[in-house]
Design an enzyme around this catalytic site. Structure first.
Site: not given
Ligand code: FEO
Length: 397
Positions: A24, A78, A80, A82, A145, A164, A192, A225
């Site tokens: 994004h 989380h 989100e 991903d 996040h 995250d 990041y 990540h």
């Molecule tokens: Fe806020 Fe890796 O998602």
């Protein structure tokens, strides 16, 4: 990828996304990973899942260790996508006894997947659950996040699962920080932070305080990540403290877009002058650099000079994009300057100054506008502007 042992009976079972290049708006030049962690205990527990399209890879990894149907609990740190996008798939395979999430996590899961019948178990800051030999303590980390985010801490293993937090978008075959080039790793971690977490810096400071108050002791940070931290835990924590304070150095960026090279000539004169003032300088032509790589440099730069020609009473489109992106990420404590060429109306410098005012930049000079092509005197004014900015930076640091 195959599963990787993180600690005794704790495995990485996530997925590597080698080819994603845009997250994004964040250019992931080197891909990313979606990390998930499987803990084998009396209650077998999966922490987080992976992006849609990678569920098969995660299930394959889990199958190398156990039958996925043996998983009892799923923890959603989380929501989100991903990290939760493959949750419907994994829930249908696993049929978990419980899905642990924060109060905001439950709300977000319901709004994403519309599954009223999943076995949600809401946990709040300070709540603990037993997995058998291990416990898991939760800490809500709202806006680090998303509002739903939470940390999971396993004290028996000195393991922090940080979603995250402390992540990097970097696809590698290695899974641990001590297996890769450290300078590249911290560069990716800084990128990041600058592009994902920067606007939440005050929350990060508060979360650090809450972690300290809990006396959590951990030697491994399993982020969702990139690389897992086990060698440079203190260094990444200290980096986050520094980044969340937005501590700046004597670094100046000149960021510009140009139509017929007039604004570019002004940018170069300004750059040389800033360098003469002792600044560490970086020049970014917006046609050749991505907004997110520039933001990485913004993280510790004290001064940012923005240049654009005027087009159709505004700034050039790439500058408009950069301004919108940077403003949303809320950099603080910067010194700014505006410059640009024009043909007749010449609004760009005024507009650049307005956005810098909205970002609360200190702008010690009204900026420089040049009609069509800079003459020697105009370039001398750019040099003078560089001196003024350089002096302001040296006075503030
Ligand atoms: Fe806020 Fe890796 O998602």
């Amino acid at each position: 990828m195959e599963p990787v042992r993180v600690k005794d009976n704790i495995y990485w079972v996530g997925a590597v996304d080698w080819n994603v290049r845009n997250f994004h708006g964040y250019s992931t030049h080197q891909g990313t990973t979606y990390n998930a962690f499987l803990v084998l205990d009396e209650k077998v527990t999966l922490f987080d899942t992976v992006k849609p399209g990678f569920g098969d890879e995660m299930v394959h990894n889990i199958r190398q260790i156990i039958d996925p149907e043996q998983i009892d609990y799923i923890v959603v740190d989380h929501v989100e996508l991903d990290h939760s996008g493959s949750l419907p798939e994994i829930v249908s395979v696993v049929k978990p006894e419980k899905i642990f999430c924060s109060p905001n996590g439950k709300d977000a899961l319901l709004h994403h997947f519309h599954q009223d019948s999943w076995p949600y178990e809401v946990v709040r800051t300070g709540d603990r659950i037993s997995l058998g030999k291990r416990t898991v303590e939760f800490l809500e980390t709202r806006m680090v996040h998303w509002p739903d985010s939470m940390f999971s801490f396993i004290p028996e293993d000195k393991l922090l699962i940080s979603h995250d937090g402390f992540g990097q978008h970097w696809a590698t075959g290695e899974r641990f920080d001590d297996e890769v080039d450290s300078s590249e790793l911290f560069k990716q971690a800084a990128k990041y932070y600058a592009n994902i977490l920067l606007p939440y810096s005050p929350r990060i400071t508060a979360v650090f305080q809450e972690v300290r108050e809990r006396n959590w002791v951990f030697d491994t940070i399993a982020t969702d990540h990139g690389l897992i931290w086990r060698r440079d835990v203190d260094k990444i924590l200290q980096s986050y403290v520094k980044w969340s304070k937005q501590e700046a150095t004597a670094k100046a960026l000149v960021v510009y877009d140009t139509m017929w090279h007039s604004t570019e000539r002004m940018a170069n004169a300004l750059l040389d002058s800033l360098m003469s003032e002792g600044m560490s300088v970086r020049l970014f032509d917006l046609r050749a650099n991505s907004r997110d790589d520039i933001m990485t440099e913004v993280l510790d730069a004290k001064a940012i000079a923005l240049g654009s020609s005027t087009i159709n009473n505004g700034v050039l489109p790439l500058m408009a994009d950069m301004l919108s992106y940077m403003k949303g990420l809320k950099p603080v404590g910067k010194i700014g300057a505006a410059f640009g060429s024009y043909g007749w109306s010449g609004e760009a410098v005024k507009l650049l100054n307005e956005v810098m005012a909205e970002m609360k930049f200190e702008v010690p000079d009204p900026g420089i506008r040049v009609k069509y092509v800079p003459a020697a005197g105009d370039l001398a004014n750019c040099v003078e502007l560089g001196r003024k900015i350089g002096k302001a930076v040296n006075d503030r640091l």
